[in-house]
Each structure stands twice: as C-alpha cells, then as structure tokens.
Design an enzyme around this catalytic site. Structure first.
Site, PDB file in Angstrom:
ATOM      1  N   HIS A 123       0.870  -1.179   0.000  1.00 20.64           N
ATOM      2  CA  HIS A 123       0.000   0.000   0.000  1.00 20.64           C
ATOM      3  C   HIS A 123       0.913   1.238   0.000  1.00 20.64           C
ATOM      4  CE1 HIS A 123      -2.758   2.979   1.826  1.00 20.64           C
ATOM      5  NE2 HIS A 123      -3.754   2.166   1.541  1.00 20.64           N
ATOM      6  N   ASP A 199       3.242  -4.464   8.053  1.00 24.62           N
ATOM      7  CA  ASP A 199       2.014  -3.679   7.930  1.00 24.62           C
ATOM      8  C   ASP A 199       0.859  -4.678   8.047  1.00 24.62           C
ATOM      9  OD1 ASP A 199      -0.231  -2.310   7.211  1.00 24.62           O
ATOM     10  OD2 ASP A 199       0.509  -1.644   5.249  1.00 24.62           O
ATOM     11  N   GLN A 202      -4.359  -5.304   7.053  1.00 27.57           N
ATOM     12  CA  GLN A 202      -5.347  -6.236   6.505  1.00 27.57           C
ATOM     13  C   GLN A 202      -5.247  -7.613   7.164  1.00 27.57           C
ATOM     14  OE1 GLN A 202      -7.656  -5.243   4.429  1.00 27.57           O
ATOM     15  NE2 GLN A 202      -6.821  -3.282   3.735  1.00 27.57           N
ATOM     16  N   CYS A 367      -4.697   2.552  -3.606  1.00 30.76           N
ATOM     17  CA  CYS A 367      -3.454   3.059  -2.989  1.00 30.76           C
ATOM     18  C   CYS A 367      -2.304   2.091  -3.189  1.00 30.76           C
ATOM     19  CB  CYS A 367      -3.654   3.360  -1.508  1.00 30.76           C
ATOM     20  SG  CYS A 367      -4.798   4.695  -1.200  1.00 30.76           S
TER      21      CYS A 367
END
Lengths: 410, 156
Positions: A123, A199, A202, A367
């Site tokens: 992202h 990250d 999700q 994104c």
C-alpha cells in the site's frame, strides 16, 4: 464453531439501512469495517460518563478517563500477544504508525545508501514514507517482486536483503488478498542483519495476531478496519527499540521536563504520543478488540476462508472467462479481498452499476499504484468481506455484476 | 437514485466504444500533457498542435472509465480546428454545465458569451452532474487540454 452471521449482522446497526431502496450489501471492509453496537456504545459512554483529559488530572473524572485509555492499551496488547502494555503506541492510523518508524527509527539509524526492502504489493502507506527518506537521507529502496499467481517472488531474497537495514512488508495485500510468509521473511531479514516491520492493516482484523510468532520488530495496524473507530491506529515495537528511538512529534504529553534550554522525554509509550490522544477512539478500539475476541479470531478466519471460497467458486462458475480475479486461487492462502476485472469494463463503471443494487465495492488503484502497474491495469474493482457478510452478499454481487452488460457490452 | 440511463447515454457509450481522435502526435510540433484523477486512477494524455491561435490537431490517450474516455473523445471532436478563444468559451460552458464555478486560474473567454456556446454532443454529459463523484471523470480531459494549450502557447 462457525460464525452465526445472522447474529453478527444484528450487532451492526448500519446493516438495517437501505441504499437506493435495496438492502445494504457492503463489500468494502478492506477500506473500512462497520462498527458493532458495543463499539458505538463504548464511545458514547465515554463521552457521557468519563470525558476529561488524561494523565494530568487529579480529579476523579480524569483518573477514570486515564484508566479507560490505559485499559484500551492493555486490551490491544493482549489481543496481539504483546508482553507489556508499554509496547503499544497509539497513533492516528497505520499510515501514521509506519511514518513514525520512518521518521524516528529511520532518521536516527539510516543514512545514504542504506537499503530498505519492501515489496511490489505494498500500500502507498508502506511506500511513500520510504520514498521520502530516500529523498531526504538518500536511503536505497529495494523491491521484492511478485509472481503472476499473486505471491511474492522470493528467488532473489538473499541478494535483496544483502546489507539491508529494514524489511517492511504487508502481512496481507489489500489488493490481491495474498497472505505473505511473514515469519519466513522475518527470519531471513534477521539473518541478514535487518529489522522486520509488518504492515498488519489487513491481517489483524482477520487472523489471530501474535507479534512474537510473526518474529517482527515493528507491527503497524489501524483500528477502523477491525470494527473500531476511525482516528486510532497502533504501532507495536520491541521495547528496546522503542526505548532507543527518538521521539516523533513534540508537544505536551510526550515530555518529562521542559526548560528554556530543552526537554526530556516521557517514558515509552507516551514519548511517542504528543498532544491529547484520541481517547474515545482508543476506548472504542478496546471495545472492538473485546468484540472480536468474543467472536473468536479463529472463527473469524474460518468464516473468511469459507466465504472467500464461495465467492471464488460463484463468480468463476457464473462468469467463467469474462471475469479475472487477481491473487491466489486457494482461499487458505488469501484474505477475503477479491480484486477483479469484468469483461474489460472499467472498474469505475462496474462500481457505479453495482451501487444501483446497493452493492458497495471499491474501484480504483487501492493506494497501490506500483502493484497496478505490475498487474498491467490502471484500476480494479475490489470486493472485500468481513464478519457480517454471508453468501447472500456474494450472490447479490454476482447478480448485479451482469447488469453492467446492458450499458457496456454491445 | 438518478437513473443510470441519465449517466450512460447512448451517445456517451458510442464515444466510449468508438473513440474519436484516439492516438498520439509527434512532439514537437505537438505538445503533450498528462492528467491524473487520483481518486480512481484515470489517466488522460492530450496531444495538441496549436498554430496561429488555432487547434490544428488533437489526439488523446490514457486509460479511464467510460465517462472520462467519452469526454476526451467528445472534447477532441468539438475543439479540433477551433481557435484557442473558442476553446476557452467551450471550457467555460462545459464547466458551467458541470456546475463548477469558474476556475480563477483558467483564462476567461476574451470575447463572446459562453452561454451562447453550442456544446453539441457534449450536452450528453449533462447527466453526470447527478452523480457528483463522476464530475471529475468528465472534467479531467478539459483540465489537461487547457494545460497543454497553455504550454503550446508559451513555447510558440
């Protein structure tokens, strides 16, 4: 035990509303999830009963508000398997959490030519902060490529990690749904002498999260994708890293002492939380964590795998070669995020037609423009599922998709 | 909700399926400009050749939704062979049809009243106003063309 979707739906007040006279078919949870009643109530309750500023008040209300904030921190720490509450830094969202690492750890530890390794499926939140460090400090950005099946191509991993200082990777792709082999990547990063950032935006909403099992040094995620309010995100980091990192923003709350000559910082984690924090939002996130724990994260994941399998089967059987669904074909290897192309119709037009039937999907680059370039498209339509979705939502999507033909297929 | 038929008028879909003036021009003598809609990832590339205040040739490229592609196609057909002054009038008339306040950065029409301008096929895009999210799709090509023409005039 499988999730009782009907009971779950009843927890989410927004599921009662209609769109264009049709029931709401919400398939955009990768962008943001809806909020269950206990989260909405927790935020309201905070304002109705505890509202006051935290950490410096000597009166009862302020003590209770502070306790509510720190209780939320405790809940989040438990939820992701952190050893101590102080390993949880509250940020505005995952983007801010990643920027925090880039601007504090990155600025203090990285110099010209120092390699930071990311992947092609990141992202923008895990790309642009490193581009900014490249422009400001001359770091070198390296990219792990993806294969055509949506998985990372790790053939050259050793070479990419050679000399690297940080490997920063999304645990689950917000476009392809790919679940990346985080533990394997973390071990490889550590073997190469690099740190590992995940990250988990999700991931944490959808799978049981254990930061120690991940083997990560930094983990970032956001509250609003996991039933919590907007405006609250989390950075988890190993305590010795947090101790050594310089502060992020300067101001109130993050200081121990301020004189005309300078300042000294507060203890971790408050060192990184300048200004009045998002208290109500943190309390709401605490309630979200309780809610998800109540459902059981194993059950949440099981539901997602089953529903993703149903969606892949339904759309492929119904539309065959007319639909291309990106990412891994095996539900166990992916999250409930389905990016697709339908008959060459532009995603913006697909989403417009679906909206008429109350079906909410996202159209665009999500994104992730570098990934779009790799996929060879400018945009995709993306349907993403969560605990309140069931097979009827997938059916509604499949039914409404065919209606695009009226306008775009001669 | 407003009918999708208001948005996807037949003439729009015709321009989408059979775009006019799609392609490239040599630069120079043409000037190339790119426009992006960060919202949905639409990209429009405009090539324009201006001589003596006349738009002698125009081509467009890029990828985007039916509205942005049809708008590019209709625009190219409308302004080809027109003067830059006429383009400014078209631009004003189009923006006003899209319910957009005049952009202070855009050159105002130097003569003539934009209300008198006949937009022709472009009138079909009127329904876009009922779908506010799509207005940017329709105006992207006009922004990009304005940019390209300004550049062409600055370099000539």
């Amino acid at each position: 035990m499988a999730l009782d979707t009907a009971a779950v739906r009843a927890d989410f007040p927004i599921m009662c509303r209609e769109v264009h006279g049709r029931r709401l078919v919400y398939l955009d949870s990768a962008a943001t999830s809806h909020k269950p009643r206990p989260v909405i109530d927790a935020v309201t309750d905070y304002y109705e009963r505890f509202n006051s500023n935290v950490h410096r008040g000597s009166y009862q209300l302020a003590v209770e508000a502070t306790e509510a904030l720190e209780e939320a921190r405790r809940k989040v720490a438990n939820f992701i398997g952190a050893d101590q509450d102080s390993e949880i830094v509250f940020a505005k969202n995952a983007t801010e959490a990643i920027n925090l690492v880039a601007r504090t750890w990155g600025r203090a530890n990285l110099g010209p030519g120092d390699p930071v390794v990311i992947t092609e499926l990141e992202h923008h939140a895990n790309i642009v902060p490193w581009h900014m460090l490249a422009a400001e400090q001359g770091i070198e950005l390296r990219w792990i490529p993806i294969r055509s099946d949506g998985h990372l191509d790790l053939t050259d991993l050793d070479r990419l990690l050679d000399g690297a200082r940080l490997l920063s990777v999304a645990a689950v792709s917000n476009v392809l749904g790919t679940i990346n082999p985080i533990r394997q990547l973390a071990d490889a990063a550590h073997d190469a002498g690099a740190l590992m950032m995940v990250d988990a935006s999700q991931y944490t909403p959808h799978l049981p999260t254990d930061v120690k099992e991940m083997g990560a040094d930094f983990v970032a995620f956001t509250g609003h994708k996991m039933c919590g309010p907007t405006g609250i995100g989390v950075l988890w980091a190993r305590p010795e890293l947090l101790e050594a990192m310089p502060p992020f923003l300067g101001g109130g709350e993050m200081i121990l002492n301020v004189t005309k000559e300078g300042f000294s910082t507060a203890a971790v984690p408050w060192k990184f939380e300048a200004g009045t924090p998002p208290i109500a939002e943190a309390v709401g996130l605490g309630a979200a964590v309780d809610y998800l724990t109540g459902l059981g994260m194993e059950q949440v994941r099981e539901h997602e795998v089953a529903l993703t399998g149903y969606a892949l089967r339904t759309l492929n059987q119904r539309y065959g070669d007319d639909i291309t669904i990106h990412g891994p074909t095996e539900p166990a290897e992916r999250g409930g995020v389905l990016s697709f192309e339908y008959k060459g119709i532009h995603p913006h037009d697909v989403a417009q037609v679906l909206d008429r039937s109350g079906v909410c999907v996202r159209a665009g680059h999500h994104c992730a423009k570098p990934l779009m370039r790799v996929l060879g498209c400018a945009a995709t339509s993306r349907a993403s599922m969560y605990v309140y979705n069931d097979e009827s939502d997938v059916d509604a999507l499949a039914d409404a998709l065919g209606e695009a033909d009226v306008f775009f297929i001669e | 909700m407003p009918d999708l038929e208001d948005l996807y008028r037949e003439i729009i879909l015709d321009h989408y399926r059979n775009p006019r003036n799609r392609g490239e021009l040599d630069t120079p003598p043409a000037v190339r400009a790119e426009g992006f809609n960060p919202l949905c990832g639409d990209e429009v590339i405009i090539y324009v050749q201006v001589a003596d205040g006349v738009i002698e040739d125009i081509k467009f490229g890029g990828q985007g939704c039916s509205i942005s592609q049809a708008s590019s196609s209709m625009m190219s057909a409308a302004v080809k062979g027109r003067t830059v002054e006429e383009l400014q009038q078209f631009n004003h008339a189009f923006r006003s049809m899209m319910s957009i306040e005049p952009d202070p950065d855009d050159p105002a029409p130097t003569n003539g009243n934009s209300a008198d301008v006949k937009l022709g096929d472009l009138e079909a895009l009127k329904g876009v106003v009922k779908f506010p999210v799509r207005i940017k799709c329709a105006t992207l090509s006009w922004h990009t063309l304005t940019q390209a023409v300004e550049e062409a005039q600055a370099t000539s």
